[in-house]
Design a protein around this motif. Structure first.
Motif, mmCIF file in Angstrom:
data_model
loop_
_atom_site.group_PDB
_atom_site.id
_atom_site.type_symbol
_atom_site.label_atom_id
_atom_site.label_comp_id
_atom_site.label_asym_id
_atom_site.label_seq_id
_atom_site.Cartn_x
_atom_site.Cartn_y
_atom_site.Cartn_z
ATOM 1 N N PHE A 187 1.381 8.777 11.493
ATOM 2 C CA PHE A 187 1.137 9.373 10.278
ATOM 3 C C PHE A 187 0.768 10.736 10.297
ATOM 4 O O PHE A 187 -0.388 11.105 11.039
ATOM 5 C CB PHE A 187 -0.124 8.596 9.849
ATOM 6 C CG PHE A 187 0.058 6.971 9.722
ATOM 7 C CD1 PHE A 187 0.489 6.340 8.583
ATOM 8 C CD2 PHE A 187 -0.309 6.082 10.831
ATOM 9 C CE1 PHE A 187 0.958 5.146 8.595
ATOM 10 C CE2 PHE A 187 -0.032 4.778 10.562
ATOM 11 C CZ PHE A 187 0.397 4.391 9.403
ATOM 12 N N HIS A 216 0.831 -1.173 -0.014
ATOM 13 C CA HIS A 216 -0.145 0.058 0.046
ATOM 14 C C HIS A 216 0.888 1.344 0.038
ATOM 15 O O HIS A 216 2.030 1.104 0.187
ATOM 16 C CB HIS A 216 -1.002 0.001 1.131
ATOM 17 C CG HIS A 216 -0.109 0.226 2.548
ATOM 18 N ND1 HIS A 216 0.675 -0.775 2.846
ATOM 19 C CD2 HIS A 216 -0.021 1.229 3.369
ATOM 20 C CE1 HIS A 216 1.198 -0.420 4.093
ATOM 21 N NE2 HIS A 216 0.879 0.721 4.363
ATOM 22 N N ASN A 228 8.288 8.054 5.003
ATOM 23 C CA ASN A 228 7.589 7.804 3.931
ATOM 24 C C ASN A 228 6.885 9.099 3.440
ATOM 25 O O ASN A 228 6.112 9.730 4.046
ATOM 26 C CB ASN A 228 6.284 6.941 4.179
ATOM 27 C CG ASN A 228 6.688 5.373 4.332
ATOM 28 O OD1 ASN A 228 7.864 4.986 3.961
ATOM 29 N ND2 ASN A 228 5.551 4.755 4.461
ATOM 30 N N HIS A 233 4.769 0.204 -0.016
ATOM 31 C CA HIS A 233 5.676 -0.640 1.112
ATOM 32 C C HIS A 233 4.875 -1.516 1.463
ATOM 33 O O HIS A 233 3.467 -1.621 1.238
ATOM 34 C CB HIS A 233 5.983 0.279 1.939
ATOM 35 C CG HIS A 233 5.178 1.194 2.777
ATOM 36 N ND1 HIS A 233 4.560 2.221 2.179
ATOM 37 C CD2 HIS A 233 4.708 1.085 3.842
ATOM 38 C CE1 HIS A 233 3.726 2.718 2.877
ATOM 39 N NE2 HIS A 233 3.576 2.141 4.101
ATOM 40 N N ASP A 247 0.810 5.127 2.056
ATOM 41 C CA ASP A 247 0.195 5.832 3.152
ATOM 42 C C ASP A 247 -0.503 7.073 2.816
ATOM 43 O O ASP A 247 -0.129 7.933 1.915
ATOM 44 C CB ASP A 247 1.071 6.333 4.394
ATOM 45 C CG ASP A 247 1.739 4.883 4.978
ATOM 46 O OD1 ASP A 247 1.174 3.684 4.690
ATOM 47 O OD2 ASP A 247 2.780 5.098 5.667
HETATM 48 FE FE LIG Z 1 2.297 2.162 5.491
#
Ligand SMILES: [Fe+2]
Ligand SMILES: C=C1C[C@]23C[C@@]1(O)CC[C@H]2[C@@]12CC[C@H](O)[C@@](C)(C(=O)O1)[C@H]2[C@@H]3C(=O)O
Ligand SMILES: O=C(O)CCC(=O)C(=O)O
Length: 373
Positions: free
Chosen positions: A310, A233, A276, A294, A235
């Protein structure tokens, strides 16, 4: 923010090529956040890593390993060591709370259990009462202290990125996550060991029989025969900061020297943060930065514990390409949307879906069909 390095000599190089884990393997940049070559060089390095790979390893980042991070690991490890029925009190995930194997609402599964928390103190306090029934306020303060430290690091990285990209307002990205109603999350993933004896314990813990495995013989892929811990996926948020123990498993999809996308194993480094780029940064930069795909292959004989912050804007934040990212040669790629709209779309989709494509201006009418499903 700068602490003495506890990392090995190989991390002190500004950019490092990892030994290729599979034929044609690529490179994962390492960024030394202590800025040994000055802030200008550091901001360019961050912008380059986010543009070329959408992923980098941050070392000398200033979040001391012995402080908030160690306290959070101790608190979450103690939670995962509880009996299944005690953990279930904090579940099922709504999507927040305790989850075991099931990811999201659309049938995705992985070989893990997790805690997914909203990162604001009121939400943490609310959840803490079902996570640590003995001392919820201690659990809350451990989480809040960690969130403050990791959020500061996320802001530092976003400011460097804004500077490196030459934005008119270099702090624009970090301002989105410092709003009081920012929608940032904290996720703690626990992957049980894959050795048979532990695996049986985990089956019992989850009280589920589904198994997530990759197909064997998938073209020399390092996942071949491995168990999917967390499926492929990107993020959805702006930026994710991942810290894990010394157990391997994370892989990123990067182009090899011939431009062919290849799964690269990311060697574990418990002293580093792995950063990321998320979908929202891809949209804000009009595709100049790319949200990296990832996954986690959980085939180690020891448990993997990872904690991911996140960084997200408030729900009402409007996401449109920044004016400086739009030119005659590079017209707006995505239609404008709010983070709330994006979340609604994302929760209706499978984990692997390339969801930003739904907002692609050319795809407006048709969606992206079965792509990524
Ligand atoms: Fe992730
Ligand atoms: C299947 C899903 C789980 C997820 C929401 C989604 O519908 C698609 C995105 C998934 C993801 C991936 C990154 C993060 O772990 C996460 C919390 C997020 O924001 O998007 C998860 C979502 C989730 O587990 O709820
Ligand atoms: O647990 C990990 O190491 C990564 C998990 C992940 O990518 C996620 O939770 O979004």
């Amino acid at each position: 923010m700068v602490v003495p390095s506890t990392t090995s000599a190989r991390q002190e190089t500004a950019t490092m090529l990892l030994p290729p884990p599979c034929p044609g393997g690529g490179a994962i940049p390492t960024v030394d956040m202590s800025a040994p070559r000055g802030r200008g060089a550091l901001s360019r390095q961050v912008a380059r890593a986010c543009t070329e790979q959408g992923f980098f390893r941050a070392v000398n980042h200033g979040v001391p390993p012995a402080g908030p991070a160690a306290r959070l690991d101790a608190a979450t490890s103690a939670f995962f060591a509880l009996a299944a029925h005690d953990k279930q009190r904090a579940g099922p995930p709504s999507p927040l709370g305790y989850g075991c194997r099931s990811i999201g609402f659309n049938g995705d599964v992985g070989e893990l259990e997790y805690l997914l928390l909203h990162a604001n103190p009121a939400a943490v306090a609310h959840r803490a009462s079902s996570i640590d029934t003995n001392d919820p306020s201690r659990f809350s303060s451990v989480v809040n202290e960690y969130v403050e430290a990791v959020k500061q690091l996320a802001c530092d990285i976003l400011d460097l990125l804004g500077e490196g990209l030459g934005l008119e307002d270099p702090r624009l990205f970090s301002k989105l996550i410092t709003e009081t109603d920012s929608d940032s999350l904290l996720r703690i993933n626990h992957y049980p060991p894959s050795c048979t004896v532990h695996k049986l314990d985990h089956d019992d813990q989850c009280k589920l029989k589904g198994v997530a495995r990759t197909k064997a013989g998938s073209g020399g892929n390092p996942a071949a025969g491995g168990r999917i811990g967390f499926g492929e996926h990107s993020d959805p948020q702006l930026l994710s900061l991942l810290r894990a123990n010394d157990v391997d498993g994370l892989q990123v999809l990067l182009p090899d020297i011939n431009g062919k996308d290849t799964w690269i194993q990311v060697p574990a480094d418990s002293s580093a943060y792995f950063v990321n780029v998320g979908d929202l940064l891809q949209a804000l930069t009009n595709g100049r930065l790319v949200s990296v795909r990832h996954r986690v292959i959980a085939s180690a004989c020891r448990p993997r514990l990872s904690t991911i912050y996140f960084a997200a804007p408030p729900l009402h934040a409007r996401i449109s390409a920044l004016p400086e990212m739009v030119t005659a040669d590079s017209p707006p790629r995505y239609r404008s949307f709010t983070w709330a709209e994006y979340k609604t779309a994302m929760y209706s989709l499978r984990l692997s879906h390339s969801r930003l494509e739904l907002f692609h201006v050319d795809d407006d009418e048709s969606g992206n069909g079965s792509k990524g499903k």
